[in-house]
Motif scaffolding. Structure first.
Motif, short mmCIF file in Angstrom:
data_model
loop_
_atom_site.label_atom_id
_atom_site.label_comp_id
_atom_site.label_asym_id
_atom_site.label_seq_id
_atom_site.Cartn_x
_atom_site.Cartn_y
_atom_site.Cartn_z
N SER A 1 -8.67 -9.54 -61.21
CA SER A 1 -10.07 -9.45 -60.81
C SER A 1 -10.84 -10.62 -61.39
CB SER A 1 -10.68 -8.12 -61.30
OG SER A 1 -10.53 -7.97 -62.69
N SER B 1 -16.71 -11.32 -58.23
CA SER B 1 -16.10 -10.87 -56.99
C SER B 1 -16.48 -9.42 -56.73
CB SER B 1 -14.57 -11.03 -57.06
OG SER B 1 -14.05 -10.31 -58.17
N THR B 2 -16.09 -8.90 -55.58
CA THR B 2 -16.47 -7.54 -55.21
C THR B 2 -15.25 -6.65 -55.10
OG1 THR B 2 -16.41 -8.07 -52.86
CG2 THR B 2 -18.53 -8.31 -53.99
N ALA B 3 -15.50 -5.36 -55.22
CA ALA B 3 -14.49 -4.34 -55.01
C ALA B 3 -14.96 -3.44 -53.87
CB ALA B 3 -14.29 -3.54 -56.30
N ASP C 1 -18.90 -2.31 -50.31
CA ASP C 1 -18.68 -3.34 -51.32
C ASP C 1 -19.51 -3.03 -52.56
OD1 ASP C 1 -16.94 -4.87 -49.77
OD2 ASP C 1 -18.58 -6.03 -48.86
N MET D 1 -17.47 -6.10 -58.76
CA MET D 1 -16.20 -5.90 -59.44
C MET D 1 -16.46 -5.31 -60.83
SD MET D 1 -12.89 -6.09 -59.36
CE MET D 1 -12.63 -7.10 -57.90
N GLU E 1 -6.57 -2.16 -60.93
CA GLU E 1 -6.49 -2.32 -59.48
C GLU E 1 -5.75 -1.09 -58.96
OE1 GLU E 1 -5.37 -6.12 -57.10
OE2 GLU E 1 -3.53 -4.94 -57.34
N SER F 1 -11.01 0.30 -54.89
CA SER F 1 -9.97 -0.72 -55.04
C SER F 1 -9.76 -1.07 -56.51
CB SER F 1 -10.32 -1.97 -54.24
OG SER F 1 -11.50 -2.58 -54.76
N HIS F 2 -10.82 -0.98 -57.31
CA HIS F 2 -10.76 -1.30 -58.74
C HIS F 2 -11.66 -0.33 -59.49
CE1 HIS F 2 -9.61 -5.07 -56.78
NE2 HIS F 2 -9.00 -5.42 -57.90
#
Length: 310
Positions: free
Chosen positions: A2, A6-8, A26, A29, A40, A106-107
């Motif tokens: 990661s 950024s985005t998750a 979205d 992160m 993750e 996702s994270h």
């Protein structure tokens, strides 16, 4: 790995309601705080309690702050480590739980103390669905005890299917209450299946003429009252959902909170990986199909777990 900024992707809902309130959006992160790691997510199980929370049925016991995330079960790979974490490193494969309703993503950032190593032989979809059913089944099976004859309602569901195995491997004779389609599997894991529906009390009496010693209710009303009718002592009745009946009868309600412990989870993971226990997976869905996954769950006929695969 990661990256900051950024985005998750994560499941969110901004008011109580049916499955249509669920969205996958979205989000920033996650960044690990002290004692936390970012995972993750490779698999995240879904559970009936999450649907009840989303609908608002548990608003007093488990209030939501909107927008709310969802989910506690998870398995995945560590991608970032926070200050003070010494027992986990980037690249570690883990399973565990989140108490912040955040695993369907996702994270997720989660305390390292709530994770155990994933055994290599444990499939991702099983690892990601093990915490809630494992902690609940372990606690409920311990509460009723494995001595003598034990009846289990909801015996082919997520919790029930694991509880049946914990009891049979512990030495109990298990009368497993389930639909006839699940009877072959229940026999294969050492239980004696009994069909639910009209006449159940008579079928249980016929199967155990000397009496039933314990009763594990993984379905809900009216099984606690049935257990009392059959002469089971309240301290050997445990329900994971029939709380009103338990309060009325003195039955136990040991469930996931009692079984939440990394030692318990690691032990169950090792037994499943070794083939001593089976955690059936009824279906897997991509994260974006979360509403469809809950539709199958809420239909009430799945054999085992339904799992999201981000």
């Amino acid at each position: 790995m990661s990256r900051p900024g950024s985005t998750a992707r994560a499941v969110r809902f901004d008011h109580h309601g049916g499955r249509d309130v669920l969205a996958v959006v979205d989000v920033p992160m996650p960044v690990p705080g002290p004692g936390e790691v970012v995972v993750e997510v490779r698999a995240a199980g879904i559970n009936p309690g999450e649907a009840a929370i989303r609908e608002g049925a548990l608003a007093e016991q488990a209030p939501s702050t909107f927008p709310s995330g969802q989910g506690s079960d998870l398995a995945g790979v560590v991608t970032a480590v926070g200050a003070g974490v010494t027992r986990r490193a980037v690249g570690d494969e883990v399973l565990g739980w989140s108490w912040s309703r955040s695993s369907q993503a996702s994270h997720v950032a989660v305390p390292a103390s709530q994770l155990v190593a994933r055994p290599v032989a444990l499939p991702w979809e099983v690892a990601g669905a093990l915490y809630v059913v494992g902690a609940t089944a372990w606690a409920a099976a311990r509460a009723v005890g494995a001595e003598g004859t034990v009846a289990v309602s909801g015996a082919a569901g997520g919790v029930g299917s694991l509880a049946v195995q914990l009891l049979t491997t512990g030495g109990a004779r298990v009368l497993a209450i389930a639909g006839e389609a699940r009877h072959p599997w229940l026999r294969a894991v050492g239980a004696e299946p009994v069909a639910y529906g009209e006449g159940l009390a008579d079928r249980l009496r016929a199967a155990a003429p000397d009496g039933i010693d314990g009763f594990l209710d993984a379905y809900g009303d009216p099984y606690v009252d049935l257990a009392v009718e059959l002469g089971v002592a309240p301290d050997r009745i445990d329900t994971i959902i029939g709380f009103a009946a338990a309060a009325r009868t003195g039955a136990r309600t040991d469930a996931s909170v009692v079984g939440t412990d990394v030692t318990v989870l690691a032990g169950l993971a090792a037994r499943v990986a070794a083939g001593e226990l089976e955690v059936p997976v009824a279906a897997t869905y991509p994260l974006e199909k979360v509403a469809d996954a809950y539709a199958e769950l809420e239909a009430g006929h799945a054999h085992g777990k339904i799992v999201l695969i981000p």
